[in-house]
Design a protein around this motif. Structure first.
Motif, PDB file in Angstrom:
ATOM      1  N   ALA A 191       0.864  -1.367   0.042  1.00 44.05           N
ATOM      2  CA  ALA A 191      -0.084  -0.107   0.158  1.00 44.05           C
ATOM      3  C   ALA A 191       1.018   1.169  -0.021  1.00 44.05           C
ATOM      4  O   ALA A 191       0.430   2.223  -0.539  1.00 44.05           O
ATOM      5  N   LEU A 192       1.936   1.299   0.824  1.00 43.81           N
ATOM      6  CA  LEU A 192       2.839   2.389   0.643  1.00 43.81           C
ATOM      7  C   LEU A 192       3.372   2.781  -0.780  1.00 43.81           C
ATOM      8  O   LEU A 192       3.347   3.910  -1.123  1.00 43.81           O
ATOM      9  N   ILE A 193       3.858   1.634  -1.556  1.00 39.65           N
ATOM     10  CA  ILE A 193       4.107   1.997  -2.789  1.00 39.65           C
ATOM     11  C   ILE A 193       3.146   2.456  -3.732  1.00 39.65           C
ATOM     12  O   ILE A 193       3.425   3.432  -4.372  1.00 39.65           O
ATOM     13  N   GLU A 194       1.887   1.866  -3.414  1.00 38.41           N
ATOM     14  CA  GLU A 194       0.761   2.533  -4.131  1.00 38.41           C
ATOM     15  C   GLU A 194       0.466   4.019  -3.825  1.00 38.41           C
ATOM     16  O   GLU A 194      -0.047   4.841  -4.798  1.00 38.41           O
ATOM     17  N   THR A 195       0.725   4.341  -2.724  1.00 40.01           N
ATOM     18  CA  THR A 195       0.370   5.413  -2.081  1.00 40.01           C
ATOM     19  C   THR A 195       1.374   6.843  -2.620  1.00 40.01           C
ATOM     20  O   THR A 195       0.831   7.734  -3.053  1.00 40.01           O
ATOM     21  N   ILE A 196       2.621   6.324  -2.554  1.00 40.60           N
ATOM     22  CA  ILE A 196       3.485   6.920  -3.075  1.00 40.60           C
ATOM     23  C   ILE A 196       3.442   7.319  -4.261  1.00 40.60           C
ATOM     24  O   ILE A 196       3.601   8.584  -4.863  1.00 40.60           O
ATOM     25  N   ASP A 197       2.916   6.612  -5.336  1.00 43.11           N
ATOM     26  CA  ASP A 197       2.614   6.512  -6.818  1.00 43.11           C
ATOM     27  C   ASP A 197       1.530   7.460  -6.863  1.00 43.11           C
ATOM     28  O   ASP A 197       1.373   8.466  -7.682  1.00 43.11           O
ATOM     29  N   ARG A 198       0.248   7.545  -6.025  1.00 43.16           N
ATOM     30  CA  ARG A 198      -0.795   8.221  -6.305  1.00 43.16           C
ATOM     31  C   ARG A 198      -0.847   9.752  -5.639  1.00 43.16           C
ATOM     32  O   ARG A 198      -1.516  10.410  -5.705  1.00 43.16           O
ATOM     33  N   PHE A 199       0.057   9.836  -4.450  1.00 43.01           N
ATOM     34  CA  PHE A 199       0.373  11.013  -3.839  1.00 43.01           C
ATOM     35  C   PHE A 199       0.503  12.304  -4.665  1.00 43.01           C
ATOM     36  O   PHE A 199       1.256  12.068  -5.412  1.00 43.01           O
ATOM     37  N   ASP A 200      -0.258  13.367  -4.453  1.00 44.78           N
ATOM     38  CA  ASP A 200       0.218  14.598  -4.973  1.00 44.78           C
ATOM     39  C   ASP A 200       0.389  15.779  -4.057  1.00 44.78           C
ATOM     40  O   ASP A 200      -0.576  16.302  -3.452  1.00 44.78           O
ATOM     41  N   PRO A 201       1.687  16.005  -3.912  1.00 42.59           N
ATOM     42  CA  PRO A 201       2.302  16.908  -2.793  1.00 42.59           C
ATOM     43  C   PRO A 201       1.755  18.286  -3.138  1.00 42.59           C
ATOM     44  O   PRO A 201       1.728  19.326  -2.016  1.00 42.59           O
ATOM     45  N   GLY A 202       1.090  18.696  -4.301  1.00 36.87           N
ATOM     46  CA  GLY A 202       0.665  20.136  -4.732  1.00 36.87           C
ATOM     47  C   GLY A 202      -0.558  20.445  -4.086  1.00 36.87           C
ATOM     48  O   GLY A 202      -1.197  21.438  -3.873  1.00 36.87           O
ATOM     49  N   ARG A 203      -1.266  19.203  -3.431  1.00 34.95           N
ATOM     50  CA  ARG A 203      -2.745  19.349  -2.771  1.00 34.95           C
ATOM     51  C   ARG A 203      -2.405  20.032  -1.381  1.00 34.95           C
ATOM     52  O   ARG A 203      -3.391  20.593  -0.702  1.00 34.95           O
ATOM     53  N   GLY A 204      -1.288  19.953  -0.711  1.00 33.98           N
ATOM     54  CA  GLY A 204      -1.228  20.496   0.586  1.00 33.98           C
ATOM     55  C   GLY A 204      -1.387  19.541   1.694  1.00 33.98           C
ATOM     56  O   GLY A 204      -1.459  19.962   2.802  1.00 33.98           O
ATOM     57  N   VAL A 205      -1.700  18.226   1.182  1.00 35.73           N
ATOM     58  CA  VAL A 205      -1.924  17.232   2.450  1.00 35.73           C
ATOM     59  C   VAL A 205      -0.778  16.599   2.935  1.00 35.73           C
ATOM     60  O   VAL A 205      -0.049  16.229   1.816  1.00 35.73           O
ATOM     61  N   PRO A 206      -0.639  16.290   4.331  1.00 34.71           N
ATOM     62  CA  PRO A 206       0.711  15.951   4.509  1.00 34.71           C
ATOM     63  C   PRO A 206       0.551  14.043   4.043  1.00 34.71           C
ATOM     64  O   PRO A 206      -0.345  13.608   4.024  1.00 34.71           O
ATOM     65  N   PHE A 207       1.710  13.759   3.638  1.00 31.08           N
ATOM     66  CA  PHE A 207       1.822  12.564   3.130  1.00 31.08           C
ATOM     67  C   PHE A 207       1.369  11.591   4.050  1.00 31.08           C
ATOM     68  O   PHE A 207       0.521  10.498   3.680  1.00 31.08           O
ATOM     69  N   ARG A 208       1.708  11.493   5.245  1.00 29.91           N
ATOM     70  CA  ARG A 208       1.266  10.405   6.248  1.00 29.91           C
ATOM     71  C   ARG A 208      -0.060  10.457   6.541  1.00 29.91           C
ATOM     72  O   ARG A 208      -0.575   9.520   6.825  1.00 29.91           O
ATOM     73  N   ALA A 209      -0.606  11.642   6.594  1.00 25.18           N
ATOM     74  CA  ALA A 209      -2.379  11.924   6.574  1.00 25.18           C
ATOM     75  C   ALA A 209      -2.808  11.161   5.469  1.00 25.18           C
ATOM     76  O   ALA A 209      -4.035  10.226   5.812  1.00 25.18           O
ATOM     77  N   PHE A 210      -2.345  11.257   4.394  1.00 21.12           N
ATOM     78  CA  PHE A 210      -3.074  10.744   3.158  1.00 21.12           C
ATOM     79  C   PHE A 210      -2.692   9.139   3.172  1.00 21.12           C
ATOM     80  O   PHE A 210      -3.690   8.278   2.711  1.00 21.12           O
TER      81      PHE A 210
END
Length: 146
Positions: free
Chosen positions: A68-87
């Motif tokens: 899931a971490l790998i999939e989440t890294i691929d899907r995460f958009d840092p431009g949205r301003g949401v902290p990665f760990r919360a996502f």
């Protein structure tokens, strides 16, 4: 001192996100995984401690978390301003729950029973076409019978 160290770490992580999202660098993806793997491992460990019945290995739960971490890294958009760990927390936890529910026959049966109870309760809730009293009582009897 600690604050400046955290700021430097945050800046390095931001640079990795930029390298990965803009340039698609596999090394940046691997570095992001290495940064967040202990977090995923801790979520897996907490799940295993809270819900272990002796039928699953901690390593299997960690594997689900890393997937899931790998999939989440691929899907995460840092431009949205949401902290990665919360996502990532919800996605990793959800993948662990889904994966564990299919690992053993007992867990599969428990998952099926939970889904059936939920579906039956939802069918009893008032909707656009409410069931008659007889239908509601019959549904309640079915729910009670299991």
């Amino acid at each position: 001192m600690i604050s400046s160290l955290q700021d430097r770490d945050r800046e390095q992580e931001d640079a990795l996100w930029l390298s990965f999202k803009q340039d698609g660098l596999a090394s940046a993806r691997q570095a992001l995984f290495a940064i967040h793997a202990p977090f995923a491992r801790s979520l897996a460990g907490r799940f295993h401690r809270q819900r272990d019945r002796g039928d699953i290995e901690r390593a299997d739960v960690e594997q689900l978390a890393f997937e899931a971490l790998i999939e989440t890294i691929d899907r995460f958009d840092p431009g949205r301003g949401v902290p990665f760990r919360a996502f990532a927390t919800r996605r990793i936890s959800g993948n662990i729950i889904d994966g564990v529910s299919h690992m053993t026959e007992v867990r599969e049966q428990l998952s099926w029973q939970h889904r059936m109870r939920r579906d039956r309760l939802l069918s009893l809730s008032p909707g656009t076409d409410a069931p008659s009293i007889d239908q509601a009582l019959e549904s309640l009897g079915d729910l009670a019978m299991g």
